[in-house]
Design an enzyme around this catalytic site. Structure first.
Site, PDB file in Angstrom:
ATOM      1  N   THR A 158       0.147 126.235  50.997  1.00  0.00           N
ATOM      2  CA  THR A 158       1.320 126.682  50.242  1.00  0.00           C
ATOM      3  C   THR A 158       1.558 125.804  49.013  1.00  0.00           C
ATOM      4  OG1 THR A 158       3.731 126.799  50.368  1.00  0.00           O
ATOM      5  CG2 THR A 158       2.689 125.271  51.868  1.00  0.00           C
ATOM      6  N   ASP A 159       2.284 126.345  48.040  1.00  0.00           N
ATOM      7  CA  ASP A 159       2.661 125.529  46.874  1.00  0.00           C
ATOM      8  C   ASP A 159       3.731 124.493  47.237  1.00  0.00           C
ATOM      9  OD1 ASP A 159       4.856 127.216  47.171  1.00  0.00           O
ATOM     10  OD2 ASP A 159       4.831 127.986  45.122  1.00  0.00           O
ATOM     11  N   GLU A 160       4.368 124.661  48.413  1.00  0.00           N
ATOM     12  CA  GLU A 160       5.460 123.739  48.768  1.00  0.00           C
ATOM     13  C   GLU A 160       4.967 122.313  49.009  1.00  0.00           C
ATOM     14  OE1 GLU A 160       8.500 125.037  51.393  1.00  0.00           O
ATOM     15  OE2 GLU A 160       8.383 127.112  50.713  1.00  0.00           O
ATOM     16  N   TYR A 177       8.655 121.582  57.124  1.00  0.00           N
ATOM     17  CA  TYR A 177       7.587 122.593  56.985  1.00  0.00           C
ATOM     18  C   TYR A 177       6.543 122.132  55.983  1.00  0.00           C
ATOM     19  CZ  TYR A 177       5.194 126.633  54.959  1.00  0.00           C
ATOM     20  OH  TYR A 177       4.231 127.475  54.450  1.00  0.00           O
ATOM     21  N   LYS A 185       2.535 121.136  56.431  1.00  0.00           N
ATOM     22  CA  LYS A 185       1.441 121.817  55.728  1.00  0.00           C
ATOM     23  C   LYS A 185       0.640 120.795  54.897  1.00  0.00           C
ATOM     24  CE  LYS A 185       0.530 125.677  55.525  1.00  0.00           C
ATOM     25  NZ  LYS A 185      -0.325 126.563  56.376  1.00  0.00           N
ATOM     26  N   ASN A 190      16.996 133.025  42.516  1.00  0.00           N
ATOM     27  CA  ASN A 190      17.347 133.824  43.704  1.00  0.00           C
ATOM     28  C   ASN A 190      18.445 134.847  43.417  1.00  0.00           C
ATOM     29  OD1 ASN A 190      15.506 132.362  45.212  1.00  0.00           O
ATOM     30  ND2 ASN A 190      17.034 130.894  45.946  1.00  0.00           N
TER      31      ASN A 190
HETATM   32  P1  NAD Z   1       4.194 134.276  59.599  1.00  0.00           P
HETATM   33  O1  NAD Z   1       5.202 133.355  60.190  1.00  0.00           O
HETATM   34  O2  NAD Z   1       4.581 135.649  59.228  1.00  0.00           O
HETATM   35  O3  NAD Z   1       2.947 134.422  60.611  1.00  0.00           O
HETATM   36  C1  NAD Z   1       2.416 133.325  61.293  1.00  0.00           C
HETATM   37  C2  NAD Z   1       1.474 133.855  62.369  1.00  0.00           C
HETATM   38  O4  NAD Z   1       0.924 132.720  63.053  1.00  0.00           O
HETATM   39  C3  NAD Z   1       2.186 134.701  63.437  1.00  0.00           C
HETATM   40  O5  NAD Z   1       1.413 135.838  63.736  1.00  0.00           O
HETATM   41  C4  NAD Z   1       2.285 133.786  64.640  1.00  0.00           C
HETATM   42  O6  NAD Z   1       2.255 134.463  65.878  1.00  0.00           O
HETATM   43  C5  NAD Z   1       1.034 132.921  64.451  1.00  0.00           C
HETATM   44  N1  NAD Z   1       1.191 131.604  65.091  1.00  0.00           N
HETATM   45  C6  NAD Z   1       2.238 130.735  64.963  1.00  0.00           C
HETATM   46  N2  NAD Z   1       2.038 129.656  65.740  1.00  0.00           N
HETATM   47  C7  NAD Z   1       0.828 129.834  66.350  1.00  0.00           C
HETATM   48  C8  NAD Z   1       0.078 129.060  67.270  1.00  0.00           C
HETATM   49  N3  NAD Z   1       0.524 127.883  67.729  1.00  0.00           N
HETATM   50  N4  NAD Z   1      -1.133 129.531  67.657  1.00  0.00           N
HETATM   51  C9  NAD Z   1      -1.599 130.725  67.204  1.00  0.00           C
HETATM   52  N5  NAD Z   1      -0.912 131.512  66.367  1.00  0.00           N
HETATM   53  C10 NAD Z   1       0.290 131.070  65.937  1.00  0.00           C
HETATM   54  O7  NAD Z   1       3.562 133.478  58.378  1.00  0.00           O
HETATM   55  P2  NAD Z   1       3.068 134.008  56.961  1.00  0.00           P
HETATM   56  O8  NAD Z   1       4.217 134.072  56.055  1.00  0.00           O
HETATM   57  O9  NAD Z   1       2.228 135.195  57.181  1.00  0.00           O
HETATM   58  O10 NAD Z   1       2.166 132.779  56.500  1.00  0.00           O
HETATM   59  C11 NAD Z   1       0.802 132.709  56.883  1.00  0.00           C
HETATM   60  C12 NAD Z   1       0.192 131.426  56.311  1.00  0.00           C
HETATM   61  O11 NAD Z   1       0.297 131.449  54.887  1.00  0.00           O
HETATM   62  C13 NAD Z   1       0.889 130.155  56.762  1.00  0.00           C
HETATM   63  O12 NAD Z   1      -0.092 129.170  56.962  1.00  0.00           O
HETATM   64  C14 NAD Z   1       1.799 129.786  55.596  1.00  0.00           C
HETATM   65  O13 NAD Z   1       1.988 128.385  55.534  1.00  0.00           O
HETATM   66  C15 NAD Z   1       0.957 130.273  54.427  1.00  0.00           C
HETATM   67  N6  NAD Z   1       1.727 130.680  53.233  1.00  0.00           N
HETATM   68  C16 NAD Z   1       2.771 131.548  53.338  1.00  0.00           C
HETATM   69  C17 NAD Z   1       3.448 131.973  52.190  1.00  0.00           C
HETATM   70  C18 NAD Z   1       4.600 132.950  52.249  1.00  0.00           C
HETATM   71  O14 NAD Z   1       5.245 133.199  51.235  1.00  0.00           O
HETATM   72  N7  NAD Z   1       4.895 133.563  53.400  1.00  0.00           N
HETATM   73  C19 NAD Z   1       3.049 131.477  50.942  1.00  0.00           C
HETATM   74  C20 NAD Z   1       1.987 130.575  50.881  1.00  0.00           C
HETATM   75  C21 NAD Z   1       1.325 130.197  52.030  1.00  0.00           C
HETATM   76  O1  DAU Z   2       6.342 128.898  48.311  1.00  0.00           O
HETATM   77  C1  DAU Z   2       5.632 129.352  49.424  1.00  0.00           C
HETATM   78  C2  DAU Z   2       6.549 129.364  50.627  1.00  0.00           C
HETATM   79  O2  DAU Z   2       7.473 130.425  50.437  1.00  0.00           O
HETATM   80  C3  DAU Z   2       5.791 129.538  51.944  1.00  0.00           C
HETATM   81  O3  DAU Z   2       4.960 128.426  52.150  1.00  0.00           O
HETATM   82  C4  DAU Z   2       6.777 129.673  53.111  1.00  0.00           C
HETATM   83  O4  DAU Z   2       6.074 129.948  54.315  1.00  0.00           O
HETATM   84  C5  DAU Z   2       7.714 130.823  52.815  1.00  0.00           C
HETATM   85  O5  DAU Z   2       8.674 130.929  53.848  1.00  0.00           O
HETATM   86  C6  DAU Z   2       8.411 130.623  51.470  1.00  0.00           C
HETATM   87  O6  DAU Z   2       9.333 129.507  51.512  1.00  0.00           O
HETATM   88  P1  DAU Z   2      10.782 129.577  50.820  1.00  0.00           P
HETATM   89  O7  DAU Z   2      11.653 128.579  51.461  1.00  0.00           O
HETATM   90  O8  DAU Z   2      10.670 129.553  49.347  1.00  0.00           O
HETATM   91  O9  DAU Z   2      11.185 131.092  51.248  1.00  0.00           O
HETATM   92  P2  DAU Z   2      12.555 131.739  51.792  1.00  0.00           P
HETATM   93  O10 DAU Z   2      12.345 133.211  51.784  1.00  0.00           O
HETATM   94  O11 DAU Z   2      13.007 131.097  53.061  1.00  0.00           O
HETATM   95  O12 DAU Z   2      13.591 131.356  50.658  1.00  0.00           O
HETATM   96  C7  DAU Z   2      13.381 131.743  49.304  1.00  0.00           C
HETATM   97  C8  DAU Z   2      14.553 131.220  48.485  1.00  0.00           C
HETATM   98  O13 DAU Z   2      15.735 131.940  48.865  1.00  0.00           O
HETATM   99  C9  DAU Z   2      14.872 129.759  48.725  1.00  0.00           C
HETATM  100  O14 DAU Z   2      15.319 129.177  47.525  1.00  0.00           O
HETATM  101  C10 DAU Z   2      16.009 129.782  49.739  1.00  0.00           C
HETATM  102  C11 DAU Z   2      16.752 131.048  49.366  1.00  0.00           C
HETATM  103  N1  DAU Z   2      17.433 131.764  50.492  1.00  0.00           N
HETATM  104  C12 DAU Z   2      16.699 132.036  51.616  1.00  0.00           C
HETATM  105  C13 DAU Z   2      17.297 132.710  52.671  1.00  0.00           C
HETATM  106  C14 DAU Z   2      16.499 132.996  53.938  1.00  0.00           C
HETATM  107  C15 DAU Z   2      18.752 132.174  50.356  1.00  0.00           C
HETATM  108  O15 DAU Z   2      19.396 131.942  49.310  1.00  0.00           O
HETATM  109  N2  DAU Z   2      19.329 132.837  51.412  1.00  0.00           N
HETATM  110  C16 DAU Z   2      18.665 133.114  52.562  1.00  0.00           C
HETATM  111  O16 DAU Z   2      19.273 133.706  53.502  1.00  0.00           O
END
Ligand code: NAD
Ligand code: DAU
Length: 354
Positions: free
Chosen positions: A133-135, A158, A162, A257
Site C-alpha cells: 500500500t501507499d500508506e 495497519y 504492512k 473526502n
Molecule cells: P480485504 O480486507 O477486502 O480482503 C482481505 C482478504 O484477506 C479477505 O478475503 C480475508 O478473508 C483474507 N484474510 C485476512 N486475514 C487472513 C489470514 N490470516 N489468512 C488468510 N486470509 C486472510 O482487503 P483488500 O482491500 O482487498 O486488500 C487486499 C490487499 O491489498 C491487502 O494486502 C491490502 O493491504 C492491499 N491494498 C489495499 C488497498 C485498498 O484500497 N483496499 C490499496 C492498496 C493496497
Molecule cells: O491508501 C491505500 C489504503 O487505502 C489501503 O492500504 C487500505 O487497506 C484501505 O483501507 C485504504 O485506507 P484509508 O484509511 O485511506 O481508507 P478508508 O476508506 O478507511 O478512509 C478513506 C478516507 O476517508 C480517510 O481519510 C478516512 C475517511 N473516512 C473513512 C471512513 C470509514 C471518513 O471520513 N469516514 C468514514 O466513515
C-alpha cells in the site's frame, strides 16, 4: 497439465476477488489456487461467476498457521504467489493492532518461508509478488507525491504492519535470493468493496437514509483508483516487472473526502430519483481518526513508462459503475452488513451516526 500454478492469497476479499477473476479468465492454462481464511472481509459470493471453472481451486487456510500454509504448498507446488491476504482496515487496526501483526507480518513471513522451502533448489521461473500500500510512505503535506524512493514512515498500526511485511519481503530477496516484486497502490474503489471503507459505507448509508460520517473537517485527501485497474497493474507487474523491484500504482486522482462524499450524494440522488441536495443533508462531521494521515498521492510514472500501465476509466465513470453495482447487488450488501457488521458499526460510530 497447467503451464503454471499461481497461488493468490486473500482471493475472496475485495481486490483479491478481482485479481482471481482476471487470472482465471485471462489465463485458462494456469491453475489458480485461491487461499483465504474467509475472515469477516472474505466472501466467496464475490467469485460466484468463476467458481466452477476448471482452472480454479479454493483452499480455506489461515496464513498465520505455518503448517497449513506448508501443506498447501506441498499439495499445489505453486510457481508464483500473489499475496493480498491481509487485515486491511485502518480503523480496526487502531482498536486491534495485534490482529494486524499476526496476519500481515507473521502470515507474510510464513508464506515467504513456504516459498523459499518449496523453491530452494531452483528459483528459475518463480516469483513472489507482494501487494502493498501507499500508506507505508506515511503522509504528505499539501504538495508532492510518493515515489518508489520515498522513505517508509508508517503511522497507523495497519501501515506499520504492512511496512514491516514489505521489509521482510526485501530481506528474503537480499538474504536468500528469493525472486520477489512489490506493488504499492493507492486507495481502491469498485464492486465488492466492503462497506467499512469510505466509499461503500457512504453508498450504503445514502441508500438507507443514514448519517454520512465524515471524519474531522473532511479535508483529508486520498488518490482513488478503480479496482480493476489495480488488478491490471498486478497482472502486468507479476508477468513483466523487474526482479526485486517495486512499482507504485495510483490514479493521479486526488479527492478531499468531503468533495468525494458530495459527488457521491449528487450521483446517487440522480440514480435514486431523489431531489437534488437530499442526500447531502445526511453529511455529519464526526470525531477524527487518531493519527489520521493528511494526504496520499502516488507518482505512478515508473509503471507507466516501464510497463505501459495507466488507469482505463475516469473517476466519474468508475464511481458511476460502482454505485450501479451496489444498487444492483442489494442482496450482497444486505448479507455483508447483517450480523457482525452491525456490532462493528455501533462500536466505531457510537453516539455519532446510527
Ligand atoms: P480485504 O480486507 O477486502 O480482503 C482481505 C482478504 O484477506 C479477505 O478475503 C480475508 O478473508 C483474507 N484474510 C485476512 N486475514 C487472513 C489470514 N490470516 N489468512 C488468510 N486470509 C486472510 O482487503 P483488500 O482491500 O482487498 O486488500 C487486499 C490487499 O491489498 C491487502 O494486502 C491490502 O493491504 C492491499 N491494498 C489495499 C488497498 C485498498 O484500497 N483496499 C490499496 C492498496 C493496497
Ligand atoms: O491508501 C491505500 C489504503 O487505502 C489501503 O492500504 C487500505 O487497506 C484501505 O483501507 C485504504 O485506507 P484509508 O484509511 O485511506 O481508507 P478508508 O476508506 O478507511 O478512509 C478513506 C478516507 O476517508 C480517510 O481519510 C478516512 C475517511 N473516512 C473513512 C471512513 C470509514 C471518513 O471520513 N469516514 C468514514 O466513515
Amino acid at each position: 497439465m497447467p503451464n503454471k500454478t499461481i497461488l493468490i492469497t486473500g482471493g475472496a476479499g475485495f481486490i483479491g476477488s478481482h485479481v482471481v477473476r482476471l487470472f482465471v479468465n485471462k489465463y485458462p492454462d494456469y491453475k489458480i489456487v485461491n487461499l483465504d481464511a474467509l475472515t469477516y472481509a472474505g466472501n466467496l459470493e464475490n467469485l460466484k461467476d468463476i467458481e466452477d471453472k476448471p482452472n480454479y481451486t479454493f483452499e480455506k487456510v489461515n496464513i498465520v498457521d505455518a503448517d497449513a500454509v506448508k501443506a498447501v504448498f506441498d499439495k499445489h507446488k505453486p510457481d508464483g504467489i500473489i499475496h493480498l491476504a491481509a487485515e486491511s482496515h485502518v480503523d480496526r487496526s487502531i482498536t486491534s493492532p495485534l490482529d494486524f501483526v499476526y496476519t500481515n507480518v507473521i502470515g507474510t513471513v510464513n508464506l515467504l518461508n513456504a516459498a523459499k522451502e518449496q523453491w530452494k533448489d531452483n528459483f528459475e521461473g518463480k516469483r513472489f509478488h507482494h501487494v502493498s500500500t501507499d500508506e507505508v510512505y506515511g503522509a504528505l503535506g499539501d504538495t508532492g507525491f510518493f515515489t518508489e524512493e520515498t522513505a517508509y514512515d508508517p503511522h497507523s498500526p495497519y501501515s506499520a504492519s504492512k511496512a514491516s511485511s514489505d521489509h521482510f519481503v526485501y530481506a528474503y530477496a537480499d538474504t536468500y535470493g528469493l525472486p520477489i516484486v512489490l506493488t504499492n497502490c493507492s486507495n481502491n474503489y469498485g464492486p465488492n468493496h466492503f462497506p467499512e471503507k469510505l466509499i461503500p459505507l457512504m453508498i450504503h448509508n445514502i441508500i438507507n437514509h443514514k448519517p454520512l460520517p465524515v471524519y474531522g473537517d473532511g479535508k483529508y485527501t486520498r488518490d482513488w483508483l478503480y479496482v480493476i485497474d489495480h488488478a491490471r497493474a498486478i497482472d502486468l507487474v507479476f508477468h513483466e516487472g523487474k526482479n526485486a523491484e517495486k512499482y507504485n500504482v495510483g490514479g493521479f486522482n486526488e479527492w478531499k473526502n468531503i468533495d468525494l462524499v458530495q459527488l457521491l450524494c449528487k450521483q446517487m440522488d440522480e440514480k435514486l430519483g431523489r431531489e437534488a441536495g437530499e442526500s447531502q443533508k445526511l453529511i455529519t462531521f464526526v470525531k477524527d481518526r487518531p493519527g489520521h494521515d493528511l494526504r496520499y498521492a502516488i507518482d505512478a510514472t515508473k509503471i507507466n513508462k516501464e510497463l505501459g500501465w495507466s488507469p482505463s476509466v475516469t473517476f466519474e465513470e468508475g464511481l458511476s459503475k460502482t454505485i450501479d453495482w451496489f444498487l444492483e447487488n442489494k442482496e450482497w450488501l444486505n448479507n455483508v452488513t447483517s450480523g457482525d457488521y452491525q456490532k462493528y458499526y455501533e462500536g466505531q460510530y457510537a453516539n455519532e451516526a446510527n
